[in-house]
Design a protein around this motif. Sequence first.
Motif, PDB file in Angstrom:
ATOM      1  N   THR A 186      -2.656 -21.829 -10.369  1.00  0.00           N
ATOM      2  CA  THR A 186      -3.935 -22.466 -10.660  1.00  0.00           C
ATOM      3  C   THR A 186      -5.033 -21.793  -9.837  1.00  0.00           C
ATOM      4  OG1 THR A 186      -3.518 -24.127  -8.939  1.00  0.00           O
ATOM      5  CG2 THR A 186      -2.892 -24.690 -11.211  1.00  0.00           C
ATOM      6  N   ALA A 187      -6.281 -21.922 -10.302  1.00  0.00           N
ATOM      7  CA  ALA A 187      -7.390 -21.261  -9.613  1.00  0.00           C
ATOM      8  C   ALA A 187      -8.512 -22.248  -9.355  1.00  0.00           C
ATOM      9  CB  ALA A 187      -7.914 -20.099 -10.464  1.00  0.00           C
ATOM     10  N   GLU A 188      -9.183 -22.068  -8.224  1.00  0.00           N
ATOM     11  CA  GLU A 188     -10.345 -22.891  -7.892  1.00  0.00           C
ATOM     12  C   GLU A 188     -11.400 -22.027  -7.211  1.00  0.00           C
ATOM     13  OE1 GLU A 188      -9.210 -25.967  -5.184  1.00  0.00           O
ATOM     14  OE2 GLU A 188      -8.627 -24.571  -3.600  1.00  0.00           O
ATOM     15  N   LEU A 189     -12.642 -22.446  -7.360  1.00  0.00           N
ATOM     16  CA  LEU A 189     -13.767 -21.747  -6.747  1.00  0.00           C
ATOM     17  C   LEU A 189     -13.636 -21.770  -5.222  1.00  0.00           C
ATOM     18  CD1 LEU A 189     -16.680 -20.511  -7.045  1.00  0.00           C
ATOM     19  CD2 LEU A 189     -17.527 -22.860  -6.905  1.00  0.00           C
ATOM     20  N   ILE A 190     -13.950 -20.650  -4.597  1.00  0.00           N
ATOM     21  CA  ILE A 190     -13.906 -20.580  -3.141  1.00  0.00           C
ATOM     22  C   ILE A 190     -15.100 -19.771  -2.643  1.00  0.00           C
ATOM     23  CG2 ILE A 190     -12.462 -18.503  -3.101  1.00  0.00           C
ATOM     24  CD1 ILE A 190     -11.141 -19.556  -0.572  1.00  0.00           C
ATOM     25  N   GLU A 191     -15.595 -20.113  -1.482  1.00  0.00           N
ATOM     26  CA  GLU A 191     -16.649 -19.324  -0.842  1.00  0.00           C
ATOM     27  C   GLU A 191     -16.003 -18.456   0.228  1.00  0.00           C
ATOM     28  OE1 GLU A 191     -20.900 -19.877   1.522  1.00  0.00           O
ATOM     29  OE2 GLU A 191     -20.109 -21.504   0.288  1.00  0.00           O
ATOM     30  N   LEU A 192     -16.182 -17.170   0.115  1.00  0.00           N
ATOM     31  CA  LEU A 192     -15.562 -16.245   1.051  1.00  0.00           C
ATOM     32  C   LEU A 192     -16.206 -16.342   2.432  1.00  0.00           C
ATOM     33  CD1 LEU A 192     -15.294 -12.974  -1.095  1.00  0.00           C
ATOM     34  CD2 LEU A 192     -13.553 -14.736  -0.782  1.00  0.00           C
ATOM     35  N   THR A 193     -15.403 -16.115   3.459  1.00  0.00           N
ATOM     36  CA  THR A 193     -15.967 -15.950   4.795  1.00  0.00           C
ATOM     37  C   THR A 193     -16.630 -14.575   4.852  1.00  0.00           C
ATOM     38  OG1 THR A 193     -13.981 -14.894   5.697  1.00  0.00           O
ATOM     39  CG2 THR A 193     -14.066 -17.322   5.763  1.00  0.00           C
TER      40      THR A 193
END
Length: 290
Positions: free
Chosen positions: A219-226
């Motif tokens: 499954t995939a979800e939105l993420i904010e990169l460091t």
Amino acid sequence: MKIAILSRNGNLYSTKRLVEAGTKLGHEMHVIDHLKCDLVIEKKQPSIVYKNNRLEGFDAIIPRIGASVTFYGTAVVRQFEMMKLFTAVESQALVRSRDKLRSLQILSRAGLGLPKTVFTNDTKNVEAVISEVGGAPLIIKLLEGTQGLGVVLAENDKAAESVLEAFHGLQARVIVQEFIKEAKGADIRAFIVDGQVVGAMKRQAKEGEFRSNLHRGGTAELIELTDEEEIAALKAAKAMGLGVAGVDMLQSARGPLILEVNSSPGLEGIERATGRDIARDIIKYIARNV
């Protein structure tokens, strides 16, 4: 502009989205099956014949070359380059990205974090290879594998020895990598277009599975990169010479570790996870460069 998408199937999500995005921006979009292209090579007049017609008047191409046809697909891209067309993915970068071992060597030289990896031609030295990556559990990957196929998790040394001996017996080329336990079956894909991260998602493997590929039920979800992850992703795409790339990373105790840099990343998972029109980003990147 007149843009060709090199794709064997016009009904694939990524291909359809690129056609849609290009058409909305006022461009003439064509889907061309690269395996049906005939390459005509002569002095100063390289050309391509497709379904008995010479391809003319194109401004740019978007290669969507499957791993199983890399050799011929790359030859077609190279022919378009000889015809002075802009390509979203250059032929040399495509070749580099498809060679897992060469890719890791390039990324290592660029100073990027990687899971410790061993490649050997000595089929009698499996114990030393296992020891070099810190012992089991460890990952064994076929160099020609894609979408999670040909990737094995060996949970103990005996299993690792058996799998390696079996692959070597079949004369299959494999790499052995350390297992990053703290990643917990998840990885990050950062989508790069023209030196910018246009989207990122975290892919989680389904229960009982260690491969996070969406094709394997992940499954995939939105993420904010460091900041560290974004810098690593951009550096990896640049090292591979890719204007459009999907950079796969693991989150580890020692920072982001690059797994792979994909030269034909699918749009479906990343667009659905981020809600962003990434196909449009790719078309606009081409327009800026033609």
